[in-house]
Design an enzyme around this catalytic site. Structure first.
Site, PDB file in Angstrom:
ATOM      1  N   GLU A 573       0.867  -1.190   0.000  1.00 49.03           N
ATOM      2  CA  GLU A 573       0.000   0.000   0.000  1.00 49.03           C
ATOM      3  C   GLU A 573       0.900   1.236   0.000  1.00 49.03           C
ATOM      4  O   GLU A 573       1.846   1.334   0.792  1.00 49.03           O
ATOM      5  CB  GLU A 573      -0.918   0.029   1.216  1.00 49.03           C
ATOM      6  N   ASN A 628      -4.672   4.906  -2.209  1.00 49.86           N
ATOM      7  CA  ASN A 628      -5.911   5.470  -1.676  1.00 49.86           C
ATOM      8  C   ASN A 628      -6.429   6.599  -2.574  1.00 49.86           C
ATOM      9  O   ASN A 628      -5.651   7.434  -3.052  1.00 49.86           O
ATOM     10  CB  ASN A 628      -5.682   6.021  -0.266  1.00 49.86           C
ATOM     11  N   GLU A 660      -8.113   2.098  -3.401  1.00 49.10           N
ATOM     12  CA  GLU A 660      -8.863   1.962  -2.146  1.00 49.10           C
ATOM     13  C   GLU A 660      -9.711   3.212  -1.920  1.00 49.10           C
ATOM     14  O   GLU A 660      -9.207   4.338  -2.030  1.00 49.10           O
ATOM     15  CB  GLU A 660      -7.911   1.767  -0.971  1.00 49.10           C
ATOM     16  N   ASP A 690     -12.063   0.560   1.752  1.00 48.99           N
ATOM     17  CA  ASP A 690     -11.168   0.770   2.885  1.00 48.99           C
ATOM     18  C   ASP A 690     -11.978   1.136   4.130  1.00 48.99           C
ATOM     19  O   ASP A 690     -13.087   1.680   4.037  1.00 48.99           O
ATOM     20  CB  ASP A 690     -10.180   1.881   2.544  1.00 48.99           C
ATOM     21  N   GLU A 747      -6.437  -4.734   8.620  1.00 49.29           N
ATOM     22  CA  GLU A 747      -5.406  -3.725   8.817  1.00 49.29           C
ATOM     23  C   GLU A 747      -5.022  -3.675  10.290  1.00 49.29           C
ATOM     24  O   GLU A 747      -5.796  -4.042  11.173  1.00 49.29           O
ATOM     25  CB  GLU A 747      -5.929  -2.349   8.398  1.00 49.29           C
TER      26      GLU A 747
END
Length: 809
Positions: A573, A628, A660, A690, A747
Site C-alpha cells: 500500500e 488510496n 482503495e 477501505d 489492517e
C-alpha cells in the site's frame, strides 16, 4: 424721349423690334446664368465660363443692335458692309468679356461691379456706333451729340445696375432682374442712339449691289445669335444636370450613411443628410441657415484642434435631452469654385449606443454578472473609500464575510440553475438587510462580503447585523416549486481593531469565518488574535505543501500486504510522506487535512498515483500496488481517464493496481462515484473498500458494486481478544466476505495472536507492523527482486509443514 418714341413708331418695323427685344432679353438671361457659374468657379473652369458668357452676351447685344438696324426704315435704300459688321461683333464680345471679368469681386465688391458695368456699357456703345459705320444708305447721317451722350450713359447705367443686382447670387429673381436691367440698358442705348441720327438724302451716295440684303442679314443674325444662345444654354443645362446628378448620388450615399453628415459654410448649415436631420429632430428646410455651433452643437473641449476627433453634445430642436456625439470635420474646397470656399463637412456619430455599451462594460467590470452586487475589484475600491470615510467622520466599520452552507447541495441535487437561484436570492436578502452607506459584494462562488458603516458602537452593531443575516439566510428558498435549504456561516472583523487596511480586514474576517465553519456552521464568529497564528500556520503549510507537490519533495513509503495462509507478501500500500526541509518529517495526520481544506488533495493524490505506479512497474515481481483515493478524486469525471493515462505512461498492468476508497466517499455523489468505479473496473483495475465498519457500512453498497476486496479497519483488529464486541465484528465481517466471495484484508495487525486469529478465521490478507512497517521503495528489494525469490520460497517451504502441524494441533 418723344423723339425716341416717334422714331420707334414711325421709322421701325415693330415685328423686328419685338424680335430684337426677345433676342436681347434671352441673351442677357443666358449670359447672367453663365456669369453666375463663372463667379463660383476658379482657374481654367472660370475662364471657360467667362468665354462662354462673353460670347453669348456679346453676340446677343450685337444681334439686338443689327435686328434694330434692320427694323429701321429711313425710306431710302440701305445695306450693310461686312467689315463694320464683323468689327462691331468683336468689340461686343471683347468688352462683354472684359466687363464680366472686371466685375468679379476681390476686395471692394461695388467698385469692381461699377468698373465692370462701365466696360460693358462702353462696349455696347462701341459696338453700336461701330456697327452704325457698317450701315449704308443713300444719304448723309447727321448726329445729335447730346442724344448720343444720353445713349452711352443709359447703356453704362443699365449694365452697372445689372451687375450690382446679380452680385454672386444664383436666385431666379436676381437673374431675371439683372437680365432685365442689362437688356433695358442695351435696348435703350440702341434706340436712343437711333433717335440721335438724321439722314439727309444725297443722290451722290449709292448703296453698292454687293451689300447684304435686309432679309439675308436678318436670317444670318437671328440664326447665329440663336445658335450661340442655345449653345450657351445647352452647356449650362448639361453642367447643371451633371452637377444635379452628382449631387443626387452624393445625397443618396450620404443618406445611406449611419453617421449624420452636415455641410456648413461660415458657421451656418448649408446641407445635411437624413441621419443628421433625425438627430437634430427637424427637417432639412428648418435646419438650413441655422448656426450649428450656436443652435445645435456644443463641443466638450472647445480648445481642441478641429482637425482631430472631437466629442460634443448635440441638442435636438424638439428635445431637451442632449445627445453625446463624436465629430469629424473636413474642409471641402476643390479649388475650382468660390462657392466651396470655407465649406466644411462634419461627420457626426451618435455615441449613445457606444456609451451605453461602455457603461454596460464598466458595470460588468465592477459588478457580478449573476447577482448584480459589486465584485471583488469593486469591493477593493469601495472598501478603501469606506475606510477613508469612517476615519474622517468618526463612524464605525465592520466587515462580515458570508459563506453559504448548503450551496453545494443545491447545486449537486438540483443542478446549476438551482445553485444560481440560491446565489441570487442570497444576494437579494443581503442587499435588503442593509442600507447606504453600508453595502454588500460578492467575492466569488458562494462567498459574499457585507461592509457595515454605522454611527453605533462596535462590536454590538456588528453582532446585531450578523444575527439578522443568519436569520434571513436560514429561510429556505424556492426553485421551480422545490424548497432549497439555505444557511450561512459568518466571520466578522472590525476597523481599526482587527486591521487598518482592506487586506487585513478581509483576511481576518476570513479567519473568523473559518472558525465559524469549524464550530459547526450556521454561526458567526468575531476575529480574535489567537486565530491568527493557528490559521496562518495552516495557510503557510498549505502554501509549502503546494510547492512541495510542484517540486516533488514528497516521498512515498510502501507497507507490505501478506497472504494470511502462508505469510507471503502479495502487494504493497502506497503511503505518502512529507519530509520538510526545516520541520523534518511531517505526519500525514498533520498535512492531509490541510490538503483537503486547501483543495490540494487532488494534485497530491494524482502525484502519489503516478509515483506508486512508476515504482511498482520497476519491480521484478508482479506484486500489486494499492493507492488510496480521496472523495474529491472519486467524484472527478476525469478520474478514469487519468488512471488510464498513468497506466499507459508507466507501463503498469491494470490488474496490479488496486484503488482503495472509503464508503463515506461514495455518498458525496453516489451515482457519479459508482459510474467512475464501473469505468475503472472496465480498465481492469481492482477496487477495494477501505476502513469497512467505520463509515455507513451499508450492505447495499456491497450489493451495488462488486468490490474486489474489503479492508477491516484497524480499530477493530487491534481490539481482538481485548473487546468481545470487536472480536465479534471482525468475525462477522470475515464471514460476510466469505458469503459474498469478497476477500477481506485486516489492517493494523501487530501481534502474533491477532495474526493467528485472522488466519484461523480464513482472512485473505494481513497488513500491519507484524507484517512490515512502511518503508521507502529502495528498501523493498527483499520482496520485489527476482534474485531473492528462490531463497524466499525455500524458507517458505521449510516453514509450511510446521505451520500445518500447528494448525492441525
Amino acid at each position: 424721349m418723344i423723339k425716341v418714341l416717334s422714331s420707334l413708331g414711325n421709322d421701325h418695323d415693330l415685328r423686328l423690334v419685338i424680335l430684337a427685344v426677345a433676342v436681347c432679353l434671352g441673351a442677357c438671361l443666358t449670359a447672367f446664368r453663365l456669369y453666375s457659374r463663372m463667379t463660383g468657379a476658379r482657374g481654367l473652369v472660370r475662364g471657360a465660363w467667362l468665354l462662354l458668357a462673353a460670347l453669348v452676351a456679346g453676340c446677343g447685344v450685337w444681334a439686338t443692335h443689327f435686328l434694330g438696324l434692320l427694323a429701321y426704315d429711313p425710306g431710302l435704300p440701305t445695306g450693310f458692309s461686312s467689315t463694320g459688321t464683323i468689327a462691331s461683333l468683336m468689340i461686343s464680345v471683347a468688352f462683354m468679356g472684359g466687363g464680366f471679368f472686371a466685375s468679379i469681386p476681390v476686395d471692394d465688391e461695388r467698385s469692381n461691379q461699377i468698373a465692370g458695368g462701365m466696360l460693358i456699357g462702353l462696349g455696347v456703345a462701341g459696338m453700336h456706333y461701330s456697327g452704325m459705320s457698317a450701315f449704308v444708305t443713300e444719304g448723309r447721317i447727321e448726329w445729335e451729340p447730346a442724344t448720343v451722350a444720353a445713349s452711352i450713359i443709359t447703356g453704362i447705367v443699365g449694365a452697372t445696375l445689372s451687375l450690382m443686382v446679380i452680385g454672386q447670387g444664383k436666385g431666379l429673381v436676381k437673374l431675371v432682374a439683372a437680365a432685365g436691367l442689362l437688356g433695358a440698358g442695351v435696348l435703350a442705348m440702341h434706340f436712343i442712339g437711333m433717335a440721335a441720327i438724321t439722314i439727309v438724302p444725297d443722290p451722290l451716295v449709292e448703296v453698292p449691289e454687293s451689300m447684304m440684303s435686309v432679309g439675308v442679314m436678318t436670317f444670318a443674325v437671328a440664326s447665329i445669335t440663336g445658335l450661340i444662345i442655345l449653345g450657351g444654354l445647352g452647356a449650362m443645362l448639361i453642367e447643371s444636370q451633371t452637377t444635379r446628378s452628382a449631387l443626387e448620388r452624393i445625397r443618396t450615399l450620404a443618406n445611406a450613411a449611419y453617421e449624420g453628415i452636415v455641410v456648413i459654410q461660415n458657421g451656418r448649415i448649408n446641407d445635411a443628410n437624413s441621419a443628421f436631420c433625425e438627430l437634430a429632430g427637424a427637417p432639412l428646410e428648418d435646419l438650413v441657415g441655422l448656426s450649428l455651433l450656436d443652435d445645435i452643437l456644443t463641443f466638450d473641449d472647445p480648445l481642441q484642434s478641429p482637425d482631430e476627433r472631437r466629442e460634443a453634445h448635440l441638442q435636438p430642436l424638439t428635445d431637451k435631452i442632449s445627445i453625446p456625439v463624436e465629430v469629424f470635420s473636413r474642409l471641402m474646397d476643390d479649388g475650382a469654385r468660390i462657392e466651396t470656399s470655407g465649406l466644411t463637412v462634419l461627420a457626426i456619430r451618435d455615441l449613445r449606443e457606444r456609451r451605453s455599451a461602455e457603461d454596460k462594460i464598466r458595470y460588468l467590470a465592477e459588478h457580478d454578472g449573476l447577482t448584480g452586487l459589486p465584485n471583488r475589484n469593486a469591493l477593493q475600491v469601495k472598501l478603501a473609500a469606506a475606510i477613508e470615510r469612517v476615519e474622517a467622520s468618526g463612524e464605525t466599520l465592520a466587515l462580515i464575510c458570508v459563506d453559504l452552507d448548503h450551496f453545494k447541495e443545491a447545486n449537486d441535487l438540483h443542478g446549476h440553475l438551482a445553485g444560481d437561484s440560491v446565489l441570487r436570492e442570497a444576494a437579494r436578502r443581503l442587499q435588503g438587510s442593509i442600507s447606504a452607506p453600508s453595502f454588500a459584494a460578492r467575492l466569488g462562488g458562494d462567498e459574499f462580503v457585507v461592509v457595515q458603516i454605522t454611527d453605533q458602537d462596535q462590536p454590538s452593531a456588528a453582532a446585531e447585523l450578523a444575527g439578522e443575516l443568519l436569520d434571513i439566510l436560514r429561510v429556505p428558498g424556492q426553485f421551480e416549486g422545490q424548497e432549497l435549504v439555505m444557511g450561512a456561516s459568518l466571520g466578522v472583523s472590525l476597523y481599526p481593531d482587527d486591521g487598518r487596511t482592506r487586506e487585513a480586514l478581509l483576511a481576518n474576517a476570513d479567519m473568523a469565518l473559518y472558525r465559524a465553519k469549524e464550530s459547526g456552521r450556521g454561526a458567526y464568529r468575531f476575529f480574535k488574535r489567537e486565530m491568527d497564528e493557528s490559521i496562518r500556520e495552516r495557510r503557510t503549510m498549505a502554501r509549502e505543501l503546494r510547492q512541495a507537490i510542484i517540486d516533488e519533495h514528497l516521498i512515498v513509503h510502501y507497507q507490505p500486504l501478506a497472504r494470511a495462509s502462508d505469510g507471503e507478501v502479495c502487494g504493497f500500500e502506497a503511503l505518502v510522506r512529507w519530509k520538510h526541509p526545516v520541520r523534518g518529517m511531517i505526519p500525514p495526520l498533520d498535512f492531509i487535512p490541510v490538503a483537503e481544506e486547501s483543495g490540494l488533495i487532488g494534485p497530491l493524490g494524482e502525484w502519489v498515483l503516478r509515483r506508486a505506479c512508476a515504482d511498482a512497474a520497476a519491480w521484478d515481481k508482479p506484486l500489486r500496488i494499492a493507492v488510496n483515493l480521496s472523495p474529491l478524486q472519486l467524484n472527478q469525471p476525469a478520474l478514469p481517464t487519468l488512471v488510464h493515462e498513468v497506466l499507459i505512461q508507466t507501463g503498469l498492468s491494470p490488474a496490479r493496481l488496486e484503488l482503495e476508497i472509503t464508503e463515506s466517499a461514495l455518498f458525496k455523489d453516489y451515482q457519479r462515484a459508482l459510474d467512475n468505479l464501473r469505468r475503472l473496473k472496465a480498465l481492469g483495475v481492482r477496487i477495494a473498500m477501505d476502513d469497512f465498519g467505520t463509515g455507513f457500512s451499508s450492505l447495499s453498497t456491497l450489493q451495488s458494486f462488486p468490490f474486489d476486496k474489503i479492508k477491516v479497519d484497524k480499530s477493530f483488529v487491534e481490539n481482538i481478544h481485548r473487546d468481545e464486541r470487536a472480536t465479534v465484528i471482525v468475525r462477522a465481517v470475515l464471514g460476510l466476505g466469505r458469503s459474498l466471495n469478497i476477500p477481506v484484508v485486516a489492517e493494523g495487525v501487530e501481534t502474533e495472536e491477532q495474526r493467528q486469529f485472522l488466519r484461523d478465521e480464513d482472512c485473505a490478507e494481513l497488513q500491519g507492523y507484524a507484517i512490515g512497517r512502511p518503508a521507502p521503495v529502495e528498501t523493498l528489494g527483499a520482496w520485489t527482486n527476482n534474485d531473492l525469490v528462490i531463497a524466499a520460497l525455500e524458507v517458505v517451504d521449510e516453514v509450511r509443514p510446521v505451520l500445518r502441524r500447528k494448525r492441525r494441533a
